[in-house]
Design an enzyme around this catalytic site. Sequence first.
Site, PDB file in Angstrom:
ATOM      1  N   ASP A   1      -0.681   8.591   1.735  1.00  0.00           N
ATOM      2  CA  ASP A   1      -1.045   7.435   0.976  1.00  0.00           C
ATOM      3  C   ASP A   1      -0.634   6.322   1.874  1.00  0.00           C
ATOM      4  OD1 ASP A   1      -1.343   5.774  -1.443  1.00  0.00           O
ATOM      5  OD2 ASP A   1       0.328   7.009  -2.727  1.00  0.00           O
TER       6      ASP A   1
ATOM      7  N   ASP B   1      -6.323   4.530  -9.153  1.00  0.00           N
ATOM      8  CA  ASP B   1      -6.228   6.042  -9.658  1.00  0.00           C
ATOM      9  C   ASP B   1      -6.984   6.065 -10.974  1.00  0.00           C
ATOM     10  OD1 ASP B   1      -4.157   6.053  -7.535  1.00  0.00           O
ATOM     11  OD2 ASP B   1      -2.719   6.080  -8.968  1.00  0.00           O
TER      12      ASP B   1
END
Length: 347
Positions: free
Chosen positions: A161, A222
Amino acid sequence: MIKRYYRILVTLAITLHISTALDNGLTLTPPMGWLTWERFRCITDCKTQPESCISENLIKTMADRLAHDGYKDVGYEYIILDDCWLANERDNISLKLQPDPDRFPSGISNLADYVHQQGLKFGIYADFGVKTCGGYPGSEFYLQLDAQTFADWGVDYVKFDGCNSDPEDMDFGYTTFGFYLNETGRPMVYSCEWPLYQSLAGIEPDYSSIQKTCNLWRNHVDVEDSWDSIQSIIKYYGEDYNNMSMYAQPGAWNDPDMINGTVIEIWSRPLMEPKGSLAIALLQMSNPGAPTVVTVQAADPTLNNAGGYTLYEGFTGLKILDIKGPHDEFQVSVNPNGVVLFVARSL
Ligand SMILES: *[C@@H]1O[C@H](CO)[C@@H](O)[C@H](O)[C@H]1NC(C)=O
Ligand SMILES: *[C@@H]1O[C@H](CO)[C@@H](O)[C@H](O)[C@H]1NC(C)=O
Ligand SMILES: *[C@@H]1O[C@H](CO)[C@@H](O)[C@H](O)[C@H]1NC(C)=O
Ligand SMILES: *[C@@H]1O[C@H](CO)[C@@H](O)[C@H](O)[C@H]1NC(C)=O
């Protein structure tokens, strides 16, 4: 003659592909599996949410489900532990990342073994920045050590990430971590979030270098369990920003992975039969994206019978509990955008 020509073309096409994508032999088809984030987020309180908290039990349960409920048979192969698995600090002597000792008492290496024994592959999460999105130790300044730690633990897939880092540094940082993954000698799928953070920062992603570095990369926000979210993601990929579709090929994939506000709606509807029964649905929408424990007073869904009710699970018919009267409270765990259905029978 025509046949041979065709074959040469095919060989050429395959060669071209392999020469531009990351060459670690992995994800020749898009990887399939299950990852903790979308449902379980950063739930770390195993006392109140023992079945939803990020823990070795959750991973083992999901590995069992993937292996035995037919998912593995149709190609789902990776179980991936997302953010919030880490202890608050690195090991103070070795400086290695370490899991939260209460939630992962057996350690990550044993957990990876368990997943492998189910015939599945094990993935883990780290972050290029100084901290993960959830605030746990990040990999900046520890890229080589963390790549080696994951290899030593038997990790097969790393989701890397980009919270708490400078998107300008990502061209260098993601390639460097990729280099160290390769150096370990253990083939590990490399899942990047490099173009996502750069796009959000207004930087045009260098897809040709992303394609040579990562097996897959997140381009956009997301996914959430709502049709709006899915539709907006379809739209984003449909618009093919920066011609991203040109870069997808065996070994290298665009990875299409928000909802806002919390609205909890409670409604009930008297049933005709059997007399005195009520069907109740508790409906939760939107954030925080994880199952939420909601306290409900019986009178809210109009369970006003002074003598109380017995509550049954709406689909299985299993008894849940007795409520004594309209002022009694009970708790239910509701998925985001999920529905919990009860049948209440008056006592
Ligand atoms: C190192 O960590 C251990 C356990 O994580 C702790 O008990 C100990 O006090 C720490 N030592 C130092 C020097 O911080
Ligand atoms: C490392 O990179 C080389 C060159 O691209 C490749 O042949 C090899 O398979 C890679 N190894 C691993 C473990 O990823
Ligand atoms: C995308 O491809 C089109 C057609 O080949 C080209 O005109 C355009 O400049 C490209 N855009 C980018 C951002 O590379
Ligand atoms: C929140 O939802 C609304 C309506 O779907 C949408 O217009 C808005 O962009 C969303 N905001 C975020 C931050 O996702």
